[in-house]
Design a protein around this motif. Structure first.
Motif, PDB file in Angstrom:
ATOM      1  N   PHE A 334       0.815  -1.210   0.000  1.00 54.16           N
ATOM      2  CA  PHE A 334       0.000   0.000   0.000  1.00 54.16           C
ATOM      3  C   PHE A 334       0.851   1.264   0.000  1.00 54.16           C
ATOM      4  N   THR A 335       1.865   1.325   0.838  1.00 57.19           N
ATOM      5  CA  THR A 335       2.699   2.531   0.844  1.00 57.19           C
ATOM      6  C   THR A 335       3.430   2.672  -0.493  1.00 57.19           C
ATOM      7  N   HIS A 336       3.885   1.529  -1.032  1.00 55.46           N
ATOM      8  CA  HIS A 336       4.551   1.541  -2.334  1.00 55.46           C
ATOM      9  C   HIS A 336       3.618   2.067  -3.416  1.00 55.46           C
ATOM     10  N   GLY A 337       2.341   1.717  -3.321  1.00 51.76           N
ATOM     11  CA  GLY A 337       1.379   2.206  -4.298  1.00 51.76           C
ATOM     12  C   GLY A 337       1.332   3.724  -4.348  1.00 51.76           C
ATOM     13  N   PHE A 338       1.374   4.361  -3.188  1.00 48.96           N
ATOM     14  CA  PHE A 338       1.325   5.826  -3.143  1.00 48.96           C
ATOM     15  C   PHE A 338       2.583   6.447  -3.746  1.00 48.96           C
ATOM     16  N   PHE A 339       3.757   6.013  -3.268  1.00 44.50           N
ATOM     17  CA  PHE A 339       4.948   6.700  -3.759  1.00 44.50           C
ATOM     18  C   PHE A 339       5.363   6.245  -5.147  1.00 44.50           C
ATOM     19  N   LYS A 340       4.985   5.024  -5.562  1.00 43.12           N
ATOM     20  CA  LYS A 340       5.319   4.622  -6.925  1.00 43.12           C
ATOM     21  C   LYS A 340       4.401   5.323  -7.924  1.00 43.12           C
ATOM     22  N   ALA A 341       3.126   5.493  -7.578  1.00 42.14           N
ATOM     23  CA  ALA A 341       2.243   6.290  -8.434  1.00 42.14           C
ATOM     24  C   ALA A 341       2.785   7.718  -8.542  1.00 42.14           C
ATOM     25  N   LEU A 342       3.226   8.271  -7.421  1.00 37.66           N
ATOM     26  CA  LEU A 342       3.786   9.625  -7.426  1.00 37.66           C
ATOM     27  C   LEU A 342       5.029   9.702  -8.307  1.00 37.66           C
ATOM     28  N   LEU A 343       5.913   8.720  -8.205  1.00 35.83           N
ATOM     29  CA  LEU A 343       7.140   8.745  -8.998  1.00 35.83           C
ATOM     30  C   LEU A 343       6.842   8.645 -10.490  1.00 35.83           C
ATOM     31  N   PHE A 344       5.945   7.756 -10.874  1.00 34.29           N
ATOM     32  CA  PHE A 344       5.615   7.627 -12.292  1.00 34.29           C
ATOM     33  C   PHE A 344       4.905   8.874 -12.812  1.00 34.29           C
ATOM     34  N   LEU A 345       3.945   9.377 -12.031  1.00 34.52           N
ATOM     35  CA  LEU A 345       3.220  10.549 -12.491  1.00 34.52           C
ATOM     36  C   LEU A 345       4.102  11.794 -12.438  1.00 34.52           C
ATOM     37  N   GLY A 346       5.027  11.834 -11.467  1.00 37.21           N
ATOM     38  CA  GLY A 346       6.008  12.920 -11.446  1.00 37.21           C
ATOM     39  C   GLY A 346       6.931  12.841 -12.648  1.00 37.21           C
ATOM     40  N   ALA A 347       7.353  11.616 -12.989  1.00 31.34           N
ATOM     41  CA  ALA A 347       8.181  11.432 -14.185  1.00 31.34           C
ATOM     42  C   ALA A 347       7.401  11.813 -15.438  1.00 31.34           C
ATOM     43  N   GLY A 348       6.098  11.487 -15.443  1.00 35.68           N
ATOM     44  CA  GLY A 348       5.269  11.863 -16.584  1.00 35.68           C
ATOM     45  C   GLY A 348       5.198  13.364 -16.762  1.00 35.68           C
ATOM     46  N   ALA A 349       5.132  14.084 -15.649  1.00 35.16           N
ATOM     47  CA  ALA A 349       5.124  15.549 -15.724  1.00 35.16           C
ATOM     48  C   ALA A 349       6.445  16.070 -16.302  1.00 35.16           C
ATOM     49  N   VAL A 350       7.549  15.464 -15.891  1.00 37.48           N
ATOM     50  CA  VAL A 350       8.851  15.848 -16.434  1.00 37.48           C
ATOM     51  C   VAL A 350       8.910  15.551 -17.931  1.00 37.48           C
ATOM     52  N   ILE A 351       8.403  14.390 -18.322  1.00 37.94           N
ATOM     53  CA  ILE A 351       8.420  13.993 -19.730  1.00 37.94           C
ATOM     54  C   ILE A 351       7.601  14.961 -20.576  1.00 37.94           C
ATOM     55  N   ILE A 352       6.412  15.333 -20.093  1.00 46.52           N
ATOM     56  CA  ILE A 352       5.576  16.296 -20.827  1.00 46.52           C
ATOM     57  C   ILE A 352       6.272  17.652 -20.902  1.00 46.52           C
ATOM     58  N   ALA A 353       6.862  18.064 -19.781  1.00 47.78           N
ATOM     59  CA  ALA A 353       7.532  19.368 -19.739  1.00 47.78           C
ATOM     60  C   ALA A 353       8.701  19.433 -20.712  1.00 47.78           C
ATOM     61  N   LEU A 354       9.336  18.280 -20.971  1.00 47.94           N
ATOM     62  CA  LEU A 354      10.532  18.244 -21.817  1.00 47.94           C
ATOM     63  C   LEU A 354      10.254  17.616 -23.181  1.00 47.94           C
ATOM     64  N   HIS A 355       9.042  17.778 -23.685  1.00 44.45           N
ATOM     65  CA  HIS A 355       8.712  17.326 -25.044  1.00 44.45           C
ATOM     66  C   HIS A 355       8.904  15.824 -25.209  1.00 44.45           C
ATOM     67  N   HIS A 356       8.503  15.054 -24.219  1.00 42.75           N
ATOM     68  CA  HIS A 356       8.552  13.588 -24.256  1.00 42.75           C
ATOM     69  C   HIS A 356       9.983  13.040 -24.269  1.00 42.75           C
ATOM     70  N   GLU A 357      10.897  13.792 -23.707  1.00 49.60           N
ATOM     71  CA  GLU A 357      12.252  13.272 -23.506  1.00 49.60           C
ATOM     72  C   GLU A 357      12.255  12.351 -22.286  1.00 49.60           C
ATOM     73  N   GLN A 358      12.910  11.158 -22.389  1.00 49.37           N
ATOM     74  CA  GLN A 358      12.910  10.200 -21.288  1.00 49.37           C
ATOM     75  C   GLN A 358      14.318   9.816 -20.825  1.00 49.37           C
ATOM     76  N   ASN A 359      15.340  10.243 -21.529  1.00 47.13           N
ATOM     77  CA  ASN A 359      16.717   9.923 -21.157  1.00 47.13           C
ATOM     78  C   ASN A 359      17.185  10.907 -20.084  1.00 47.13           C
ATOM     79  N   ILE A 360      17.512  10.392 -18.909  1.00 44.71           N
ATOM     80  CA  ILE A 360      17.878  11.281 -17.795  1.00 44.71           C
ATOM     81  C   ILE A 360      19.182  12.034 -18.060  1.00 44.71           C
ATOM     82  N   PHE A 361      20.008  11.536 -18.978  1.00 43.54           N
ATOM     83  CA  PHE A 361      21.247  12.228 -19.305  1.00 43.54           C
ATOM     84  C   PHE A 361      21.019  13.364 -20.306  1.00 43.54           C
ATOM     85  N   LYS A 362      19.779  13.487 -20.788  1.00 45.63           N
ATOM     86  CA  LYS A 362      19.414  14.614 -21.655  1.00 45.63           C
ATOM     87  C   LYS A 362      18.507  15.591 -20.910  1.00 45.63           C
ATOM     88  N   MET A 363      18.451  15.446 -19.599  1.00 44.54           N
ATOM     89  CA  MET A 363      17.722  16.374 -18.738  1.00 44.54           C
ATOM     90  C   MET A 363      18.737  17.075 -17.844  1.00 44.54           C
TER      91      MET A 363
END
Length: 602
Positions: A334-363
């Motif tokens: 249950f706790t993992h569900g909260f923070f893993k959803a947050l991490l994925f959705l937080g990553a999704g926000a980063v991806i949208i903000a950066l034009h769908h870039e997903q490589n962390i070395f290009k951020m």
């Protein structure tokens, strides 16, 4: 009843959304209509789940109708409501509602907007069937529904060949595990199913199953769990599943597909209660899987795949905990569900903000973007087990539980993996937010995405205190304090190493050592599987085709055909000549032979 509304609502939503999506070009429906309908079902289900969770005091077995009735074989469609299923159902619907709302912003402008929400509703409905099923066969219906929906959503962008291959891979690998699940179901029914195949009856009669047979059934069910929860050796589909849209990655990892395996094992506690050695073996496999995934994550470069390997690692913790505390495993789920959803959705926000870039070395250098920065920070602190975030309580319960139960090898692996988790998660964090690498121009992130990330940040921070209030997974206060200090120290070591290596990092040509190269290539497991299973079967089929089929079977078939042809030519030339006197002769000849035969017999 509320349970019927809870489960049926997502299916009604999926059907309605699918029908309207097919008519979208003719009737020009707006995305607002699809968003409203898409949100309606999870909200209705969440309300029903909340009322049942807080209002139902005793377990309830609801039978709707008889599904299969053939002789003594009888299976009912029904739902079982107890503390486990109600808690899981409330948790799933809560996260699903948030992820649906997040998806409104993430999928905005997509041509398949309505179809996406239809699939998401169907996914939620399938998971609820799995959770609330009153017997294993109905659970399996939900189990397969979740698998089908994962295929549809992973391969959502079907114009890309790689995405379709990823969907196929997820579907096929899970069918391998499901083959074992089906064998286990059939064996369980043959063992005690005639006495009742619902969970209550099975729980009462589980002691009638011979130990050896129970062991076989338990192993078969574990095969299904290993595939669904992406554990060694059936984990290879999970990183590729990141091809789907980010919201579905969050739903799969946080609340539905991968958690189904752990839930299933706990649901069958009546079977595993006397199979301690099997659970210990599963715990060891989970611990090594957790370490293995963590090692791969240290060299991964795709932000979503890093999170995928972290899911595999955290699920390994849960499987390890099943040997000494199923309660602690579910707590971490249950706790993992909260923070893993947050991490994925937080990553999704980063991806949208950066034009769908997903490589962390290009951020890089995104720390000024507060609505991107803080959700990822909170998610990282939670998964690393930093006090007072949620992961501190649940992860500590598993690590300490392994030590107090005498599983010192598992304790050592889980403790080391905790440090490894801190390292690779803050490697990601520092590269995205503090490195000197030049990121693309930042786009504005939709409100729905920001809102959901703020809500999940609160739960990632406070979710662990639920156990304190409810006295869950509590062992001994003194031991918990010492264990917490040790695990916290290990977490800080991992964070410090990541800080030294990646804070203000700037890309450079790094020479990878032999081991690092192997890790970067994921230990070549995919290539090994491809060689052993795919190419070997393909080569075997070529051998059958070119040798057995073309050089043995085909000539044999042709020989038979030619013999028939020769016989036919001879027969027609002699008998089918068109002369009436010849036909009369053959008739008289056959009558004579028949008369002679009768005379001899008499």
């Amino acid at each position: 009843m509320l349970i019927n509304i809870l489960i049926i609502s997502p299916f009604v939503g999926a059907i309605l959304l699918g029908f309207l999506y097919l008519l979208r070009h003719k009737l020009k429906f707006s995305q607002g209509l699809f968003a409203t309908l898409g949100m309606s079902a999870p909200i209705v289900s969440l309300i029903c789940a909340g009322v049942l969770f807080f209002g139902l005091k005793e377990p309830l077995n609801v039978t709707l109708f008889n599904w299969i009735g053939v002789g003594e074989f009888s299976i009912n469609i029904g739902f079982y409501l107890d503390s486990l299923s109600l808690l899981m159902g409330f948790f799933v619907t809560f996260l699903a509602a948030l992820i649906h709302f997040y998806s409104i912003g993430y999928m905005s402008g997509e041509d398949g907007f309505g179809k996406f929400f239809a699939y998401m509703n169907l996914f939620l409905g399938s998971m609820l069937v799995l959770v609330f099923a009153s017997n294993p066969l109905v659970m399996f219906v939900g189990w397969e529904g979740v698998g089908a929906c994962s295929y549809l959503l992973i391969a959502f962008y079907f114009d890309s060949k790689d995405n379709v291959k990823a969907g196929n891979k997820a579907f096929i690998v899970n069918r391998v595990g499901d083959f074992g699940f089906v064998i286990g179901l059939a064996t369980l029914y043959l063992a005690v199913g005639n006495l009742g195949f619902d969970y209550e009856s099975l729980s009462q009669n589980a002691n009638l199953i011979p130990t050896n047979l129970a062991m076989i059934i338990g192993i078969c069910f574990i095969c299904g769990a290993l595939a669904k929860s992406a554990q060694i050796p059936l984990y290879t589909w999970l990183p590729d599943a990141m091809a789907g849209p980010t919201p579905i990655s969050a739903l799969i990892h946080a609340a539905t597909m991968v958690t189904a395996g752990v839930y299933m094992i706990v649901r069958f506690d009546f079977l595993y209660a006397n199979l301690g050695s099997l659970l210990e073996g599963l715990a060891l496999l989970g611990a090594f899987g957790s370490l293995f995934a963590g090692i791969i994550a240290t060299k991964a470069t795709d932000i979503k795949k890093i999170l995928a390997y972290s899911t595999m690692s955290q699920l390994g913790y849960m499987f390890a905990g099943l040997a000494f505390s199923a309660q602690a495993s579910m707590y971490h789920l249950f706790t993992h569900g909260f923070f893993k959803a947050l991490l994925f959705l937080g990553a999704g926000a980063v991806i949208i903000a950066l034009h769908h870039e997903q490589n962390i070395f290009k951020m890089g250098n995104l720390r000024s973007q507060k609505m991107l920065f803080y959700p990822m920070l909170f998610g990282n602190l939670a998964i690393c087990g930093v006090f007072p975030f949620a992961g501190f309580f649940s992860k500590d319960a598993l690590i300490l539980g392994a030590f107090l139960s005498g599983n010192y090898l598992i304790f050592g692996i889980l403790l080391f993996t905790a440090g490894l988790t801190s390292y690779y998660m803050f490697r990601l964090f520092f590269l995205v937010f503090y490195s000197k690498n030049q990121a693309p121009k930042v786009h504005k992130v939709p409100f729905s995405m920001i809102f959901v990330n703020v809500i999940l940040s609160v739960f990632a921070l406070l979710g662990g205190f639920v156990a304190v209030f409810l006295d869950l997974a509590h062992v001994d206060l003194g031991a918990e304090i010492i264990g917490g200090i040790v695990s916290l120290g290990v977490a800080f070591v991992g964070i410090f190493i990541a800080y030294k290596k990646f804070y203000n990092y700037q890309n450079r040509a790094d020479n990878l050592g032999n081991f690092e190269s192997v890790v970067a290539n994921k230990f070549y497991i995919d290539e090994i599987y491809d060689f052993v299973f795919v190419k070997s079967l393909k080569n075997l089929s070529v051998i059958f085709k070119e040798i057995f089929d073309e050089k043995i079977l085909a000539p044999l078939v042709n020989l038979v055909a030619n013999l028939v042809k020769i016989f036919g030519v001879i027969y027609t030339k002699i008998t089918q000549n068109g002369l009436a006197n010849s036909y009369a002769f053959y008739m008289v000849l056959m009558i004579a032979i028949f008369v002679l035969y009768v005379k001899v017999e008499l």
